[in-house]
Structure formats: structure tokens, C-alpha cells
Design an enzyme around this catalytic site. Structure first.
Site, PDB file in Angstrom:
ATOM      1  N   ASP A  27       0.862  -1.179   0.000  1.00 50.04           N
ATOM      2  CA  ASP A  27       0.000   0.000   0.000  1.00 50.04           C
ATOM      3  C   ASP A  27       0.900   1.232   0.000  1.00 50.04           C
ATOM      4  O   ASP A  27       2.031   1.175   0.507  1.00 50.04           O
ATOM      5  CB  ASP A  27      -0.889  -0.005   1.244  1.00 50.04           C
ATOM      6  CG  ASP A  27      -1.738   1.246   1.341  1.00 50.04           C
ATOM      7  OD1 ASP A  27      -2.457   1.546   0.375  1.00 50.04           O
ATOM      8  OD2 ASP A  27      -1.646   1.931   2.376  1.00 50.04           O
ATOM      9  N   ASP A  58      -1.321  -0.815   6.236  1.00 48.36           N
ATOM     10  CA  ASP A  58      -1.319  -0.109   7.524  1.00 48.36           C
ATOM     11  C   ASP A  58      -2.072  -0.865   8.605  1.00 48.36           C
ATOM     12  O   ASP A  58      -2.188  -0.389   9.723  1.00 48.36           O
ATOM     13  CB  ASP A  58      -1.875   1.309   7.375  1.00 48.36           C
ATOM     14  CG  ASP A  58      -3.353   1.337   7.018  1.00 48.36           C
ATOM     15  OD1 ASP A  58      -3.971   0.256   6.965  1.00 48.36           O
ATOM     16  OD2 ASP A  58      -3.889   2.433   6.779  1.00 48.36           O
ATOM     17  N   ASP A  70      -6.409  -1.358   5.330  1.00 48.57           N
ATOM     18  CA  ASP A  70      -6.155  -2.337   4.273  1.00 48.57           C
ATOM     19  C   ASP A  70      -6.607  -3.733   4.682  1.00 48.57           C
ATOM     20  O   ASP A  70      -6.136  -4.724   4.121  1.00 48.57           O
ATOM     21  CB  ASP A  70      -4.654  -2.364   3.941  1.00 48.57           C
ATOM     22  CG  ASP A  70      -4.165  -1.028   3.429  1.00 48.57           C
ATOM     23  OD1 ASP A  70      -4.883  -0.403   2.633  1.00 48.57           O
ATOM     24  OD2 ASP A  70      -3.067  -0.606   3.830  1.00 48.57           O
TER      25      ASP A  70
END
Length: 839
Positions: free
Chosen positions: A536, A734, A738
Site C-alpha cells: 500500500d 497499515d 487495508d
């Protein structure tokens, strides 16, 4: 009653120390206790005075000179006995603080002076300490004791760490010194478990003594094969052996009998089942021969089996305690007392840590551990966060900064407002996660458990089969019995049973020291299988600490009004964007607008304000509001800030404002990506941010597959698509926002963003929030997997080779049980090597 910080003052009035009565002509140290100023000749007197005042509950300070503590401290030299000793002490203080000799240089010299080749460490739990001055007195007293190299006492956790020379002193002597000061000291495991260990040692000692006597009598009996014994002689040698063997079985083997009986009655067979059956077989066979007047007695075998297993269990227990030591040290970070400030006690008063609650103002000084998560209200200093992050460098702290529980104050005095206490604090959450992880089992461990269920019955069947074959072949009954016993005791289900659990404990402990929090130990196994990583962007490869650069109004609304509405929507948010909006509003004294009926969706938030429906989120989330804007100011704003990210605010169906955020790459992102690329992993970058911004970041760090505009579910679908292509995917995010992608991935790692650890969906949490920790975890997981493979392979090879040898009659039961114990100890020792390499 804590004193204000003392300082040396060359003013000679008043003339004498308020504790020991010596002259203040060599300088004085002042301290304020309960609103009254006192003056002392040295720091030792001030600290001892503080302890006595805390303990006396208002007694007359003039009586303190007659206390046992005062006498003990004077005897140890903490309090000077005469003017000459005081002058000498002051000269040492002045020389150590002279220009050109900083604390680091002095500390290094002292450490060098105290080096010892035979140095050992001792960890103790203390009780009866009243205040930090107690810890100081214990430190100073021990440092002046013969054989003690260094001592470090922590008041908030009641823990003492001593380095000592075992040639000159011992743990017993050290605890006696502490006891003479009025404090109790025990080892951290000196609880019911330690008492049980002492009981088991006595059990082993008695069994060993009796077994040696049985063997001595057995050797005498065995000489009967070479000469003829009378019946009376045989009985005189046999009956004492019978009695002593019975005691060893009943007393020494009591614990084994309980476990074996439980296993037999619940179909949960264990090593104890094999040992007890083997030992009883030799015992009953010998007893039958005893009453028949035969000298074919094997009481020595029966007793030695029990004694050797007791010895092996004792050695194994000690080795396991070394593996558990790291976890014990981590769990000891939890303070037992805190200094809460209130109107009656503005400088703080110590209470039990359980009484601390959110909103309390807490004071922490040097060498104290932070008890709760909070925010600093006053004071500056440095904090050691290595217990949580594995990073040893000190972190500077000032008012407004956050503090996390479990961290150590190494310089300064801080006041902070507690926000999360107990189980809700960072330390509390980490302890809860580790405890659950220790209890969970990996899929491979479940398979070994299934093998163990059938292992012991299979061994028993082979032992019986061996005896029957021997009898059928015409061998003597005692030979058949001995071979059966040898088969039973040489097999080692224990080594198979501890091969994975012991490595799991070691892995979790070492990972914690490295700043890696393990939620699912099976992640270690899966780490060796993944071949693709999906990162991410925001909060993972970038800092995620978006700085709100500007607020650009689009409609007839002021920046402050837009900020108030956004803060109202984000007031309960766990997302870092929400944290930054709330921080920015607080810094500008903007109160959040009341917002009701809030709904959290994939790309933003919606709620109801007094001005109408209010929305905040990405461009996709506010697509209708953006389509209605024809002012041209929006396009100009976006074009002028190509390197920044945007969050949009809508009000009553129209675009109201644009929030402009800036973010930066984490310092080690490029190094981590480069290391993974060199290892051949397929790398991707996904983000909920715009596609252009995401591709720009991907190009900068060297990831070709970069995709923006991804909802949380879109990220999960992207991971699933890679899996359908044949990849085993690791997702790095995180931990909270996510969650769908992390759950979908074969391996999930979270870069800790400061939110609730217990809400994270990841298998592994990187507490330092550094992408390079991903590489560290892969390397360490490889080491742990290698140890597990070695342990299982050794156990398998050992049993495959040793059992046929035992069936052939080449070994006797005593050699067999020794080999079994060595195999179990080898698994433990192999795990200790992992601990040593990562210490």
C-alpha cells in the site's frame, strides 16, 4: 512527598545536614519535602531522608538517625561517617564533573574498570520500595558491595539487574545485602513454579541417591553369576534393592504416573506412558524373580529409568527458561506503580498502576517506565523506545508529543496526560497479542500432534511385538523383557512434541526484540513460500503523516468553517488523514462542528450537520459534487499542486473545499524495495490515492506495477488476481484500512501507524514502521523455519534409526533412556543456538 530536584549550593547556611548532622562547609544539596526545605551534605543523605520520610508517615525527622536504614547506609558508605569521609566524597564528585570529562566518558571508564571475564547477570524482583530513592539506595549499596560490578534498580517495575563476579559473591549474598536494607528480593520466577522446581530437584536428588545404592547392590547380585550365593545372601541383597526401587517408583515417578494414567485413560499417550510402562515392566519382572529366589533382578534398570528422566527434565526445564527469558523481560515492562499528580500532590504520589485511568496527569522521571499511552503536557527529555520498536536510539520528547507505554525515560522529567491505560495501551495490546500467539498452534504443529497421538501406541505395539518374537525365537524371558523395555524408552515423542513449540516461543521472543510483533506464528512458515509483494502507498511506503498544507474554499465557505466540518466528521476516525485534520484543527483552536448519523464508507465519510449533508473523501467518493462544479477554481487548484494529494469536502450536495496534503517517502523505502527486487519477488504498489500520484511514487521507488484509485475491496481483488496467476502474495499495509487485502493475502504485514493494535488484521506488525523491517522479517523467518526443519528432521532420523537397533538387542534400557534424553536436549540446544545468534 517527592523532593524537588536537588542542586549543590556553596552557601554554608544552615550549618549542618538535616539528616546526619555533619557540617555543610563542603557544599550542600537542598530538597523540598511536603512544602518544607531541607539541606543535606550529600546526595546520599537526601535520598535516604526521602525514603524515611515516605515510610514514616509524618514521624519526627530528628529520629531518622536511629533507624536501621540510616545505620546500614552509613556502614556501606552511602552516608558519610565523618568530616574527612565527606570531604573525600566531595572531592570525587568534583573530579568526575570536571571540565573535559563528560558523563559518557566517565561512564565508559567506569564500565571498563568493572569488566570481568567471569561476569554473570542476576535479575531480581523487589518489594517494599517506597519511592525512587529506595532504588537509588539499593543501587549504591550494591555497587559498594564486594564482587558486584554494576547494579541497576528500576522503581516503577520493581526489577533489579545486577552484574557480578561469581568468584567474589553469589546471588544469596546479594539478596542478603538487599534484605539488610529492609527490602525483599526474589528471582523473577521465584513463584509457585520455582517452588515446584525446587521440589523436583529434591525428588531427583533422593531418587539419584537411592538408585546409586540399588546399582551397588545389583553389582553384588550380578557376581552371583560367577559364584554361588545362599538363599539368605540373595534375600539380604535383593530386599533392600526392592524397597529402594519401590520408593524411587512411587516418590520419584509420582509425576510420571499421574501423566501416564491421564494419557492411558484419555487416549492421550505421552513419553511418560512409555517410561512408566517400561519401568514397571522391569520392576514387576524383577519382583516375580525375587519371590522365586532368582538373581535375575533389574531393579537398577527400573530405578535408573526414572532417575535419568528426572535429570533430563530438569536440564530441559533450565534450557527452556533461557528461551522464555526474553518474554519474561518483555512482560516485566509493565509498571506496578505510577506517580499520579493531583491538587494535594502536584509533584505526584505513587499509587498502584491499576488505579491509573484515562485523563490522569502522570509524572515520569529518569529510569522509569511509562505506564500508559498519553500526550506530554510539560517537560522535555529523551525516551528509549527499543522495547517496542527494537530501535535503540533515544527519541527526544517535548510538550505535545505522544508517549507510549512500555518505553523508558532515559533523560529528563515528563508530565503527561494518560489516554489509553491497561489493556488498551500499546504495551497492554502487545502483551495480549503475544499471549494469544503463544497459545495458538500452526498447521504443521497440528500435524505433529496427530502423529503423537499414534506414535506411543505404535511404539507399545512394537515393544510387545519384539518381546513375542524373542520368545518365539527361543530367547530367554528376561532378554525378551529387556528388549521390549529398550524399545519403549529409546523412542522420543518428547523431542517431536517440543520441536515446534520451543521454536515458536524463541521466534516470538526474538521478533519482539527486533520490533516485530507476531500475531500468527504460521506467518513464519508462509514467509518462505511467498513470491510476490503488494505494498500500500500511503502510510506504508510513505510516512502516512500527511501534513495539511492548505484548505482551498470552492464555494461560499471560509477555511475555518470547512475545517470545523471536516473535524466533526473525523473525530472518531482511526485513519491518519483524520488524525491530521484533528491535529490541524486543535493547533488553530477550531472546535469540531457537531455531526450526526455518520456513515463510514470505502472512500470517505458522510454525516449530517446543521448546514446539511456533509461528505469528505476522495474524488471518486465526491464524483457528483465535483461534476457540479463549473467555477474553474478546482482545476486551477489541482493543476498548481501536482505533487500533492487532495481530499474533498462536500456540503449540501455541492463541493465546498479542497484539503491539500503533502507526504514523504519513508527513508528506507527504496532500500527495502531494492532488496526485495534483487531476491526476485514480483512487486506491486496500490493506493486509494490518485493514479497519477501513485505511478509517480512507484517510479521513484522502482515498482513498475503501480495502481491508484483502489478502494479497500479493490486492493483485495488485486491480491486475489495475483493469486489466480499462481503467485503466493504478501500484502504490506497499515493494518486497519487495508484489512480486506491483508485478509486475502497469503502473508500479511502491517506497518504500525499508531492506531489500535488489536484492530489490525495483519499476521505481523512492524512496530518501527520501517519497510526495511519486511526484509528483516523474511531473513529471521528463514532462520526460524530452518531450526524447525532441523528439529523435525533430527527427531525423525533418530527414531527411524534407534528403534530398529533397540529391537535387535544391541542396546540395554539404560543406554536407550540416555539416548532418548540426549535427543530431547539436542532439540532444545538447537533452539538455544537461534537465541544466541540473535541476542
Amino acid at each position: 512527598m517527592s523532593p524537588t530536584p536537588g542542586s549543590i549550593d556553596n552557601n554554608t547556611s544552615p550549618s549542618s545536614c538535616d539528616l546526619c548532622g555533619l557540617s555543610l562547609s563542603h557544599g550542600q544539596i537542598s530538597g523540598t519535602f511536603s512544602g518544607k526545605a531541607y539541606h543535606f551534605c550529600c546526595n546520599g543523605c537526601r535520598q535516604v531522608f526521602n525514603i524515611l520520610l515516605e515510610a514514616s508517615d509524618g514521624s519526627d525527622p530528628r529520629t531518622f538517625k536511629h533507624s536501621d536504614l540510616f545505620k546500614q547506609c552509613r556502614e556501606k558508605g552511602i552516608i558519610p561517617k565523618s568530616e574527612a569521609e565527606l570531604a573525600q566524597h566531595q572531592a570525587v564528585v568534583e573530579s568526575e564533573s570536571s571540565p573535559g570529562r563528560g558523563p559518557a566518558e566517565i561512564g565508559a571508564r567506569q564500565a571498563t574498570d568493572r569488566q570481568s571475564e567471569n561476569e554473570l547477570e542476576l535479575f531480581l524482583k523487589l518489594s517494599n520500595m517506597w519511592c525512587p530513592a529506595c532504588a537509588w539506595v539499593i543501587d549504591e549499596t550494591l555497587k559498594k558491595s564486594t564482587g558486584v560490578i554494576d547494579a541497576n534498580c528500576n522503581f516503577s517495575t520493581d526489577r533489579l539487574h545486577v552484574r557480578y563476579d561469581p568468584v567474589q559473591t553469589s546471588p544469596a549474598q546479594i539478596t542478603q545485602v538487599i534484605a539488610r536494607l529492609g527490602y525483599n528480593a526474589v528471582t523473577p520466577d521465584d513463584t509457585l513454579y520455582a517452588a515446584e522446581r525446587r521440589k523436583e530437584f529434591v525428588r531427583f536428588a533422593i531418587s539419584a541417591f537411592l538408585t546409586m545404592n540399588i546399582m551397588m547392590l545389583s553389582w553384588s547380585l550380578y557376581s552371583g553369576f560367577l559364584t554361588e550365593f545362599s538363599t539368605e545372601t540373595i534375600y539380604k541383597l535383593s530386599w533392600p534393592a526392592f524397597v529402594m526401587a519401590t520408593i524411587v517408583l512411587v516418590y520419584g515417578g509420582a509425576g510420571f504416573f499421574k501423566k501416564a494414567w491421564f494419557g492411558l485413560t484419555n487416549a492421550a499417550f505421552s513419553m511418560e506412558s512409555l517410561i512408566i510402562i517400561g519401568s514397571l515392566s522391569a520392576y514387576f519382572y524383577s519382583t516375580v524373580n525375587l519371590f522365586a529366589g532368582s538373581i535375575h533382578l533389574y531393579y537398577d534398570t527400573s530405578a535408573m529409568l526414572i532417575t535419568l528422566v528426572l535429570l533430563g527434565k530438569s536440564l530441559e526445564s533450565r534450557a527452556k527458561s533461557r528461551v522464555l527469558e526474553g518474554l519474561e523481560n518483555f512482560f516485566s515492562l509493565k509498571p506496578t506503580k505510577v506517580r499520579i499528580c493531583s491538587d494535594p500532590y502536584p509533584d505526584g504520589r505513587f499509587v498502584a498502576a491499576e488505579q491509573l485511568k484515562s485523563g490522569d496527569i502522570v509524572r515520569v522521571d529518569e529510569n522509569e517506565i511509562v505506564a500508559a499511552d498519553g500526550r506530554i503536557t510539560s517537560g522535555t527529555g529523551s525516551v528509549d523506545e527499543s522495547s517496542l520498536t527494537g530501535e535503540p536510539l533515544p527519541v527526544g520528547k517535548k510538550p505535545g508529543d505522544s508517549l507510549r507505554s512500555g518505553t523508558l525515560i532515559i533523560q529528563g522529567s515528563l508530565y503527561y496526560r494518560a489516554e489509553k491505560t491497561g489493556a488498551e495501551s500499546t504495551l497492554g495490546q502487545m502483551m495480549s497479542i503475544i499471549e494469544k500467539t503463544l497459545l495458538a498452534k500452526t498447521p504443521l504443529e497440528g500435524k505433529t500432534d496427530v502423529i503423537l497421538q499414534w506414535f506411543v501406541p505404535a511404539i507399545l505395539a512394537m515393544a510387545v511385538g519384539t518381546a513375542l518374537v524373542c520368545l518365539y525365537a527361543g530367547l530367554a524371558t528376561e532378554e525378551a523383557v529387556l528388549r521390549a523395555v529398550t524399545v519403549m524408552v529409546i523412542s522420543c515423542p518428547c523431542a517431536l512434541g517440543i520441536a515446534i513449540p520451543l521454536a515458536r516461543v524463541a521466534g516470538i521472543s526474538i521478533a519482539g526484540k527486533k520490533g516485530i510483533l507476531v500475531r500468527d506464528f504460521a506467518a513464519f512458515e508462509r514467509a518462505g513460500l511467498v513470491d510476490a509483494f503488494v505494498f500500500d502507498k500511503t502510510g506504508t511506503v510513505t510516512n502516512g503523516k500527511w501534513n495539511l498544507k492548505a484548505i482551498v474554499p470552492i464555494s461560499e465557505i471560509s477555511p475555518n468553517q470547512a475545517l470545523a466540518l471536516a473535524a466533526g466528521l473525523e473525530k472518531d476516525s482511526e485513519h491518519f488523514i483524520g488524525h491530521e485534520i484533528l491535529r490541524y484543527a486543535d493547533a488553530n483552536n477550531i472546535q469540531p462542528e457537531p455531526v450526526k448519523d455518520m456513515h463510514v464508507e470505502e472512500k470517505g465519510l458522510t454525516g449530517a450537520s446543521l448546514s446539511g449533508e456533509v461528505k469528505i473523501g476522495s474524488a471518486e467518493y465526491l464524483a457528483r459534487e465535483l461534476a457540479k462544479d463549473h467555477s474553474g477554481s478546482l482545476k486551477a487548484t489541482l493543476k498548481a499542486q501536482p505533487q500533492h494529494s487532495f481530499v474533498f469536502l462536500g456540503l449540501a450536495g455541492r463541493l465546498a473545499a479542497v484539503f491539500i496534503f503533502g507526504d514523504r517517502l519513508r527513508p528506507d523505502t527504496s532500500a527495502a524495495i531494492d532488496a526485495l527486487r534483487r531476491r526476485g519477488y514480483h512487486l506491486s504498489l496500490v493506493s486509494g490515492d490518485g493514479d497519477r500520484t501513485t505511478k509517480t511514487i512507484g517510479k521513484e521507488i522502482g515498482i513498475r506495477h503501480a495502481h491508484g484509485g483502489k478502494f479497500p475491496q479493490d486492493k483485495a481483488d488485486y491480491v486475489a488476481a495475483l493469486q489466480h496467476q499462481g503467485y503466493r502474495v504478501a500484502m504490506v499495509g497499515d493494518g486497519i484500512n487495508d484489512a480486506p487485502a491483508l485478509v486475502q493475502a497469503d502473508l500479511s504485514l502491517a506497518v504500525h501507524s499508531g492506531g489500535q493494535l488489536t484492530k489490525e488484521a495483519a499476521d505481523i506488525t512492524l512496530m518501527r514502521a520501517e519497510p526495511l523491517q519486511v526484509v528483516d522479517f523474511l531473513d529471521f523467518a528463514g532462520q526460524v523455519n530452518k531450526k524447525i526443519t532441523q528439529n523435525l528432521a533430527f527427531t525423525f532420523i533418530y527414531n527411524v534409526v534407534s528403534i530398529p537397533i533397540a529391537m535387535s538387542g544391541l542396546l540395554n534400557p539404560l543406554v536407550a533412556v540416555s539416548a532418548m534424553l540426549l535427543s530431547s536436549l539436542s532439540v532444545t540446544g538447537n533452539t538455544l543456538i537461534l537465541m544466541r545468534r540473535n541476542s
